[in-house]
Design an enzyme around this catalytic site. Structure first.
Site, PDB file in Angstrom:
ATOM      1  N   ASP A  95       6.947  -3.706 -48.995  1.00 43.44           N
ATOM      2  CA  ASP A  95       7.937  -4.461 -48.226  1.00 43.44           C
ATOM      3  C   ASP A  95       9.234  -3.660 -48.194  1.00 43.44           C
ATOM      4  OD1 ASP A  95       9.095  -4.806 -50.693  1.00 43.44           O
ATOM      5  OD2 ASP A  95       8.640  -6.934 -50.844  1.00 43.44           O
ATOM      6  N   ASP A 269       0.049 -12.072 -48.082  1.00 48.37           N
ATOM      7  CA  ASP A 269       0.324 -11.666 -49.457  1.00 48.37           C
ATOM      8  C   ASP A 269       1.082 -12.786 -50.136  1.00 48.37           C
ATOM      9  OD1 ASP A 269       3.364 -10.816 -50.352  1.00 48.37           O
ATOM     10  OD2 ASP A 269       3.105 -10.854 -48.181  1.00 48.37           O
ATOM     11  N   CYS A 307     -17.857 -20.441 -59.462  1.00 46.98           N
ATOM     12  CA  CYS A 307     -17.275 -19.101 -59.397  1.00 46.98           C
ATOM     13  C   CYS A 307     -18.082 -18.142 -60.267  1.00 46.98           C
ATOM     14  CB  CYS A 307     -15.824 -19.147 -59.876  1.00 46.98           C
ATOM     15  SG  CYS A 307     -14.982 -17.542 -59.877  1.00 46.98           S
ATOM     16  N   CYS A 309     -16.846 -15.015 -61.151  1.00 49.06           N
ATOM     17  CA  CYS A 309     -15.948 -13.961 -61.625  1.00 49.06           C
ATOM     18  C   CYS A 309     -16.172 -13.693 -63.111  1.00 49.06           C
ATOM     19  CB  CYS A 309     -14.484 -14.320 -61.359  1.00 49.06           C
ATOM     20  SG  CYS A 309     -13.742 -15.477 -62.540  1.00 49.06           S
ATOM     21  N   CYS A 312     -15.134 -16.639 -65.404  1.00 44.73           N
ATOM     22  CA  CYS A 312     -16.006 -17.823 -65.385  1.00 44.73           C
ATOM     23  C   CYS A 312     -17.387 -17.539 -65.951  1.00 44.73           C
ATOM     24  CB  CYS A 312     -16.107 -18.361 -63.955  1.00 44.73           C
ATOM     25  SG  CYS A 312     -14.555 -19.097 -63.369  1.00 44.73           S
ATOM     26  N   HIS A 338      -9.142 -14.661 -62.555  1.00 43.01           N
ATOM     27  CA  HIS A 338      -9.836 -15.707 -61.794  1.00 43.01           C
ATOM     28  C   HIS A 338      -9.110 -16.046 -60.495  1.00 43.01           C
ATOM     29  CE1 HIS A 338     -11.901 -19.450 -60.803  1.00 43.01           C
ATOM     30  NE2 HIS A 338     -10.699 -19.960 -60.643  1.00 43.01           N
TER      31      HIS A 338
END
Length: 374
Positions: A95, A269, A307, A309, A312, A338
């Site tokens: 940015d 974002d 989930c 991931c 998890c 997560h």
């Protein structure tokens, strides 16, 4: 000659203004719509670049203002640029520093030349304008640089908004003139104009005339009600070129991702996933969950049983709650992992839904399970 970053439209959805595309960059091709994890200070908080890449992220956002203050763009440049400095193989968007500078309302003064302000770290007087922002971003070596703009607060009166957007256009032209690496770094413009439709139109028309490779919608998610943000977005995105990337800055809650995609946004974002993770709050397929709450002390289920991931698959709510209550950094790593994974995978599902023309039905089922109103 093609710019170093360019957008390829793959499919325009039959549902809303959603679209499926690809953003081609010097550091890889990004499938869109996409959520970009935020690495403010050249790191996604608590996560390694390898972990973030392993989730499927191909692009990160870093912050010009913060990296200018520390370690300084000269150090990053001497390290070989931001990609090498932080060991990130994918694309990077920086940015302009404008939003951070303007958020220092008690510490800054805006003039036509730029913004005089004081460092939030040391209090020393500093100055940033279009030329300074471009110099910092050129030294950082990001794939996508944002033009230095003025981000007005909400609410703001019409006269202020008008002068602000006109100055943003003048600053965009100065950014183009000051940009030293147009063959390696793409410069995106930022549409301003507050909540006024005609001012948004004026800002978009002026910036589109500059023929930049991408455009952001700025000045939203600054305190206005969500329905108003969606209304302004729905009006603004059609004003932007169909063959250029469209980026909604600073927005990343699950409902905002759905609503933004349906209004033609390609890039998002937000610091939200790691920020709420540090407070023990996580996204799940059934809504937000505050894992630090006492009710999870003996809950040995994963954060989200839907989930897959790393967090998890390996750790329970009870264990993560214990870590966070004990101020163990590993707990924040697990919740951050997560949350970032959740949003990256949500965007994958949104892309699949666009491809199969099932986005609206996917949104309805997600909202019902999450607890949002359709």
């Amino acid at each position: 000659m093609r710019p170093p970053v360019y957008y390829e439209l793959i499919k325009a959805s039959s549902e809303g203004m959603a679209r499926r595309g690809r953003l081609h960059t010097p550091h890889g091709t990004i499938e869109t719509p996409v959520f970009m994890p935020v690495g403010t200070q050249a790191t996604v908080k608590t996560l390694s670049p390898e972990e973030v890449a392993g989730m499927g992220a191909g692009i990160l956002l870093s912050n010009t203002y913060h990296l200018h203050l520390r370690p300084g763009e000269d150090i990053v440049r001497d390290a070989g640029g931001l990609h090498r400095f932080m060991n990130w193989q994918g694309a990077i968007l920086t940015d302009s520093g404008g939003f951070q500078v303007f958020s220092l309302s008690a510490l800054r003064k805006i003039t036509e030349e730029g913004v005089a302000f004081r460092s939030h770290l040391s209090g020393e007087p500093l100055f940033m304008g279009p030329e300074e922002s471009m110099a910092v971003q050129n030294a950082l070596g990001s794939d996508i640089m944002m033009a230095f703009d003025e981000c007005p607060p909400f609410p703001a009166d019409r006269d202020y908004l008008t002068q602000s957007l006109l100055r943003t256009t003048r600053w965009a032209k100065r950014c183009i003139a000051a940009h030293k690496n147009p063959d390696r770094q793409a410069l995106f413009g930022i549409v301003q104009g507050g909540m006024e439709h005609d001012l948004r139109k004026l800002s978009a028309e002026q910036l589109v005339e500059l023929d930049l490779p991408g455009y952001a919608v700025g000045g939203l998610s600054v305190g206005e009600p969500k329905p108003l943000m969606y209304e302004v977005l729905e009006y603004t995105t059609p004003l932007l070129p169909k063959d250029k990337a469209r980026y909604l800055m600073g927005v990343g809650s699950p409902d905002d991702l759905f609503e933004g995609v349906l209004r033609g946004v390609d890039m998002f974002d937000c610091v939200l996933p790691t920020r709420i993770a540090r407070n023990g709050t996580v996204f799940t397929s059934k809504g937000k969950l505050v894992v630090r709450n006492a009710q999870y002390a003996r809950d040995f289920a994963p954060l989200d049983d839907a989930c897959d991931c790393y967090t998890c698959k390996n750790y329970s709510r009870a264990y993560i709650r214990h870590l966070i209550k004990a101020d163990e950094t590993f707990g924040i790593r697990l919740t951050s992992y997560h949350n970032v994974y959740f949003l990256i995978k949500l965007m994958e599902k949104i892309r699949q839904a666009i491809e199969t023309d099932t986005l609206l039905s996917f949104k309805r089922s997600f909202y019902e399970a999450y607890g949002y109103e359709n």
